[in-house]
Structures are given as C-alpha cells and as structure tokens.
Design a protein around this motif. Structure first.
Motif, PDB file in Angstrom:
ATOM      1  N   LEU A  92       0.834  -1.202   0.000  1.00  0.00           N
ATOM      2  CA  LEU A  92       0.000   0.000   0.000  1.00  0.00           C
ATOM      3  C   LEU A  92       0.865   1.247   0.000  1.00  0.00           C
ATOM      4  O   LEU A  92       1.720   1.421   0.876  1.00  0.00           O
ATOM      5  N   ALA A  93       0.646   2.122  -0.980  1.00  0.00           N
ATOM      6  CA  ALA A  93       1.309   3.426  -1.039  1.00  0.00           C
ATOM      7  C   ALA A  93       0.252   4.502  -0.810  1.00  0.00           C
ATOM      8  O   ALA A  93      -0.693   4.625  -1.597  1.00  0.00           O
ATOM      9  N   VAL A  94       0.396   5.251   0.268  1.00  0.00           N
ATOM     10  CA  VAL A  94      -0.568   6.294   0.627  1.00  0.00           C
ATOM     11  C   VAL A  94       0.062   7.654   0.361  1.00  0.00           C
ATOM     12  O   VAL A  94       1.138   7.970   0.890  1.00  0.00           O
ATOM     13  N   PHE A  95      -0.603   8.446  -0.446  1.00  0.00           N
ATOM     14  CA  PHE A  95      -0.101   9.770  -0.819  1.00  0.00           C
ATOM     15  C   PHE A  95      -0.790  10.868  -0.032  1.00  0.00           C
ATOM     16  O   PHE A  95      -2.014  10.837   0.165  1.00  0.00           O
ATOM     17  N   ASP A  96      -0.028  11.854   0.386  1.00  0.00           N
ATOM     18  CA  ASP A  96      -0.594  13.149   0.745  1.00  0.00           C
ATOM     19  C   ASP A  96      -1.107  13.790  -0.547  1.00  0.00           C
ATOM     20  O   ASP A  96      -0.735  13.358  -1.647  1.00  0.00           O
ATOM     21  N   CYS A  97      -1.934  14.829  -0.432  1.00  0.00           N
ATOM     22  CA  CYS A  97      -2.470  15.483  -1.637  1.00  0.00           C
ATOM     23  C   CYS A  97      -1.748  16.803  -1.924  1.00  0.00           C
ATOM     24  O   CYS A  97      -0.941  16.895  -2.838  1.00  0.00           O
ATOM     25  N   PRO A 117      -0.076  15.282  12.776  1.00  0.00           N
ATOM     26  CA  PRO A 117       0.549  13.981  12.557  1.00  0.00           C
ATOM     27  C   PRO A 117      -0.067  12.825  13.325  1.00  0.00           C
ATOM     28  O   PRO A 117       0.556  11.764  13.398  1.00  0.00           O
ATOM     29  N   ASP A 118      -1.260  13.005  13.900  1.00  0.00           N
ATOM     30  CA  ASP A 118      -1.941  11.859  14.507  1.00  0.00           C
ATOM     31  C   ASP A 118      -2.032  10.742  13.465  1.00  0.00           C
ATOM     32  O   ASP A 118      -2.347  10.999  12.306  1.00  0.00           O
ATOM     33  N   PRO A 119      -1.764   9.490  13.832  1.00  0.00           N
ATOM     34  CA  PRO A 119      -1.726   8.410  12.841  1.00  0.00           C
ATOM     35  C   PRO A 119      -3.077   7.881  12.406  1.00  0.00           C
ATOM     36  O   PRO A 119      -3.139   6.943  11.600  1.00  0.00           O
ATOM     37  N   SER A 120      -4.167   8.474  12.891  1.00  0.00           N
ATOM     38  CA  SER A 120      -5.500   7.932  12.621  1.00  0.00           C
ATOM     39  C   SER A 120      -5.769   7.707  11.136  1.00  0.00           C
ATOM     40  O   SER A 120      -6.279   6.653  10.734  1.00  0.00           O
ATOM     41  N   MET A 121      -5.448   8.694  10.296  1.00  0.00           N
ATOM     42  CA  MET A 121      -5.711   8.568   8.859  1.00  0.00           C
ATOM     43  C   MET A 121      -5.001   7.365   8.267  1.00  0.00           C
ATOM     44  O   MET A 121      -5.575   6.589   7.501  1.00  0.00           O
ATOM     45  N   LEU A 122      -3.736   7.218   8.611  1.00  0.00           N
ATOM     46  CA  LEU A 122      -2.934   6.154   8.018  1.00  0.00           C
ATOM     47  C   LEU A 122      -3.344   4.791   8.554  1.00  0.00           C
ATOM     48  O   LEU A 122      -3.377   3.800   7.811  1.00  0.00           O
ATOM     49  N   LEU A 123      -3.663   4.705   9.829  1.00  0.00           N
ATOM     50  CA  LEU A 123      -4.148   3.449  10.395  1.00  0.00           C
ATOM     51  C   LEU A 123      -5.447   3.016   9.723  1.00  0.00           C
ATOM     52  O   LEU A 123      -5.639   1.834   9.414  1.00  0.00           O
ATOM     53  N   THR A 183      -0.528  -4.284   6.274  1.00  0.00           N
ATOM     54  CA  THR A 183       0.156  -4.119   7.548  1.00  0.00           C
ATOM     55  C   THR A 183       1.082  -2.899   7.470  1.00  0.00           C
ATOM     56  O   THR A 183       1.419  -2.430   6.378  1.00  0.00           O
ATOM     57  N   PRO A 184       1.528  -2.393   8.623  1.00  0.00           N
ATOM     58  CA  PRO A 184       2.484  -1.284   8.581  1.00  0.00           C
ATOM     59  C   PRO A 184       3.742  -1.606   7.782  1.00  0.00           C
ATOM     60  O   PRO A 184       4.258  -0.744   7.065  1.00  0.00           O
ATOM     61  N   ALA A 185       4.219  -2.839   7.886  1.00  0.00           N
ATOM     62  CA  ALA A 185       5.436  -3.216   7.168  1.00  0.00           C
ATOM     63  C   ALA A 185       5.239  -3.205   5.656  1.00  0.00           C
ATOM     64  O   ALA A 185       6.209  -3.109   4.902  1.00  0.00           O
ATOM     65  N   GLU A 186       3.985  -3.305   5.212  1.00  0.00           N
ATOM     66  CA  GLU A 186       3.671  -3.325   3.788  1.00  0.00           C
ATOM     67  C   GLU A 186       3.248  -1.947   3.264  1.00  0.00           C
ATOM     68  O   GLU A 186       2.856  -1.821   2.111  1.00  0.00           O
ATOM     69  N   THR A 187       3.334  -0.918   4.117  1.00  0.00           N
ATOM     70  CA  THR A 187       2.762   0.396   3.796  1.00  0.00           C
ATOM     71  C   THR A 187       3.839   1.470   3.735  1.00  0.00           C
ATOM     72  O   THR A 187       4.740   1.520   4.574  1.00  0.00           O
ATOM     73  N   ALA A 188       3.720   2.351   2.744  1.00  0.00           N
ATOM     74  CA  ALA A 188       4.580   3.530   2.630  1.00  0.00           C
ATOM     75  C   ALA A 188       3.699   4.774   2.598  1.00  0.00           C
ATOM     76  O   ALA A 188       2.701   4.816   1.877  1.00  0.00           O
ATOM     77  N   MET A 189       4.055   5.763   3.398  1.00  0.00           N
ATOM     78  CA  MET A 189       3.401   7.057   3.384  1.00  0.00           C
ATOM     79  C   MET A 189       4.281   8.022   2.620  1.00  0.00           C
ATOM     80  O   MET A 189       5.468   8.190   2.934  1.00  0.00           O
ATOM     81  N   ALA A 232       4.540   7.099  13.447  1.00  0.00           N
ATOM     82  CA  ALA A 232       3.604   6.763  14.525  1.00  0.00           C
ATOM     83  C   ALA A 232       2.750   5.547  14.174  1.00  0.00           C
ATOM     84  O   ALA A 232       2.324   4.805  15.061  1.00  0.00           O
ATOM     85  N   ALA A 233       2.508   5.353  12.871  1.00  0.00           N
ATOM     86  CA  ALA A 233       1.699   4.218  12.414  1.00  0.00           C
ATOM     87  C   ALA A 233       2.550   2.993  12.113  1.00  0.00           C
ATOM     88  O   ALA A 233       2.010   1.939  11.766  1.00  0.00           O
ATOM     89  N   GLY A 234       3.862   3.115  12.203  1.00  0.00           N
ATOM     90  CA  GLY A 234       4.741   2.000  11.921  1.00  0.00           C
ATOM     91  C   GLY A 234       5.021   1.775  10.452  1.00  0.00           C
ATOM     92  O   GLY A 234       5.560   0.730  10.066  1.00  0.00           O
ATOM     93  N   ALA A 235       4.661   2.744   9.607  1.00  0.00           N
ATOM     94  CA  ALA A 235       4.835   2.623   8.157  1.00  0.00           C
ATOM     95  C   ALA A 235       6.151   3.260   7.718  1.00  0.00           C
ATOM     96  O   ALA A 235       6.786   4.012   8.464  1.00  0.00           O
ATOM     97  N   ARG A 236       6.542   2.983   6.491  1.00  0.00           N
ATOM     98  CA  ARG A 236       7.720   3.616   5.912  1.00  0.00           C
ATOM     99  C   ARG A 236       7.383   5.064   5.559  1.00  0.00           C
ATOM    100  O   ARG A 236       6.272   5.359   5.101  1.00  0.00           O
ATOM    101  N   ALA A 237       8.316   5.970   5.772  1.00  0.00           N
ATOM    102  CA  ALA A 237       8.111   7.402   5.539  1.00  0.00           C
ATOM    103  C   ALA A 237       8.941   7.840   4.339  1.00  0.00           C
ATOM    104  O   ALA A 237      10.173   7.847   4.404  1.00  0.00           O
ATOM    105  N   ILE A 238       8.250   8.213   3.258  1.00  0.00           N
ATOM    106  CA  ILE A 238       8.910   8.646   2.024  1.00  0.00           C
ATOM    107  C   ILE A 238       8.630  10.132   1.825  1.00  0.00           C
ATOM    108  O   ILE A 238       7.503  10.538   1.553  1.00  0.00           O
ATOM    109  N   GLY A 239       9.644  10.962   1.978  1.00  0.00           N
ATOM    110  CA  GLY A 239       9.471  12.388   1.756  1.00  0.00           C
ATOM    111  C   GLY A 239       9.646  12.748   0.297  1.00  0.00           C
ATOM    112  O   GLY A 239      10.312  12.034  -0.459  1.00  0.00           O
ATOM    113  N   VAL A 240       9.048  13.855  -0.107  1.00  0.00           N
ATOM    114  CA  VAL A 240       9.223  14.353  -1.476  1.00  0.00           C
ATOM    115  C   VAL A 240       9.712  15.795  -1.417  1.00  0.00           C
ATOM    116  O   VAL A 240       9.242  16.598  -0.615  1.00  0.00           O
TER     117      VAL A 240
END
Length: 217
Positions: A4-9, A145-151, A160-166, A179-187
């Motif tokens: 799962l790759a989750v993008f900010d907008c 940065p509350d992790p609610s959205m990503l969770l 799972t968090p291990a399968e997820t990149a933000m 906070a959600a245990g996901a990978r953090a990819i900055g742009v």
C-alpha cells in the motif's frame, strides 16, 4: 503480499499552494487581521484547518480558530465556484507514477488535510477518482501527525504497517508514518524543506517524481 502506497495530496500530488494561500488570506481579512506571509501559510499546509490556524494564531481562542476555519472553507468554495481560483495541477510525472505503481501491483490511497469534498473535486478533475482504494480526510480524523488517517487506510486496504509507505511533502506526513509503523517517504517538490522531512523521520526523500517507484521497492 499487499503493498500500500498512501499519498498526501497538497504539495505531493498537486500544487495547490496559490489557492490555499488566497483562501487563508480571505479568512484573515474577514477576521480583520493582517494575513501572515505566504511562507508561513505554506508551512502549515497538511494540517487540518483548526490546527493550521492554531499554528498561525497561537494566542487566539479556540472559538476564533473554528470560526476562521469555517470562513476559509467558505472562501475556498466561493473562489472555486466563481472561477477565480488557479488550476491545481498535478506535479509533472505524478500520473505516470500512479500508473506505474498500479501496474506493479501496489494498492494506492490518499491521506490528506483536505475535506472529503475538496479531495473528491481534485481527483475527479484529474481523472484519478478510480485509482485509490482508500481515501482518508480531515472530515473523519484528527489532524496529522496523529496516525488515525494512516491506520484507517491500512485497515481499509488490508495492509500491515510493514507493507505500507506514506508519501508526503511535510514533516507532519513523516511523523504520522512513523507513529503508524509505516515507511516514511518524503518528497522534495512540496512545501517543507528536506531538512524538515529528515527531522520528521523520513526514511528517504525523493528529489524528483520519477524517482518514487524505485524508492518504494
């Protein structure tokens, strides 16, 4: 395996800073306050509106923050429907990256400080509404940065968090990912400096859009 790759907008998928700044300036005008410089407004992109106004006006009462948040929403909608707003373009190459990730088997999501209505408008305008399996907005969650959205995105996608990149352009996105245990990819093409992303916990920072797929492998 689900990936799962989750993008900010704002600042990650689309360049919306001109419209955000203009609507915020109108909210300050209605409150009979001097508008902050646009550099300060860009710093709060990614936060939900009340939290953004708390950052811009730390000494104001909560009720004032809420009233100005409502004025911002009204101004944004009025400017958009009147045709006064600038186009919010996709950053160059984003559409191709989304296509590539889907082809490679990634599920895609969005986690944004926008409202449901604002996000739906952007995705429909760019023909991306059917690309994402999970959409999380400020209407249903605490501010980053509350992790609610990503969770919630992970739960909805079955990842799972291990399968997820933000993937995001602000330190708020990076802190949320950690906070959600996901990978953090900055742009690097958004509204926070690379140092902010690294200090927020970014595992890696993409210096250009085309670099994203390789960083996700």
């Amino acid at each position: 395996m689900t990936r799962l790759a989750v993008f900010d907008c704002d600042g990650t998928l689309v360049d919306s800073q001109a419209n955000i700044c203009r609507a915020m300036e109108e909210a300050f005008l209605l409150a009979e306050l001097p508008a902050p410089p646009r550099t300060a407004i860009r710093r709060i992109v990614g936060l939900s509106l009340v939290e953004a106004l708390q950052a811009l006006l730390p000494d104001a009462a909560t009720e004032k923050h809420r009233r100005m948040a409502a004025d911002y929403k009204d101004a944004f909608f009025r400017l958009r429907t009147s045709g006064a707003m600038a186009e919010e373009p996709l950053f160059d190459g984003i559409a191709a990256v989304i296509e590539r990730l889907q082809t490679d088997g990634w599920l895609l999501g969005v986690a944004t400080g926008k409202s449901d209505r604002g996000l739906a408008h952007i995705l429909a305008h760019h023909g991306l509404a059917d690309r994402f399996v999970t959409l999380q907005t400020a209407d249903r969650h605490p501010s980053k940065p509350d992790p609610s959205m990503l969770l919630a995105a992970m739960a909805e996608a079955g990842a799972t968090p291990a399968e997820t990149a933000m993937i995001g352009d602000t330190s708020f996105d990076m802190v949320m990912a950690k906070a959600a245990g996901a990978r953090a990819i900055g742009v690097a093409w958004g509204y926070h400096d690379q140092s902010d992303l690294v200090n927020g916990g970014a595992d890696v920072v993409a210096d250009r859009v085309a670099a994203l797929p390789a960083l996700l492998t």
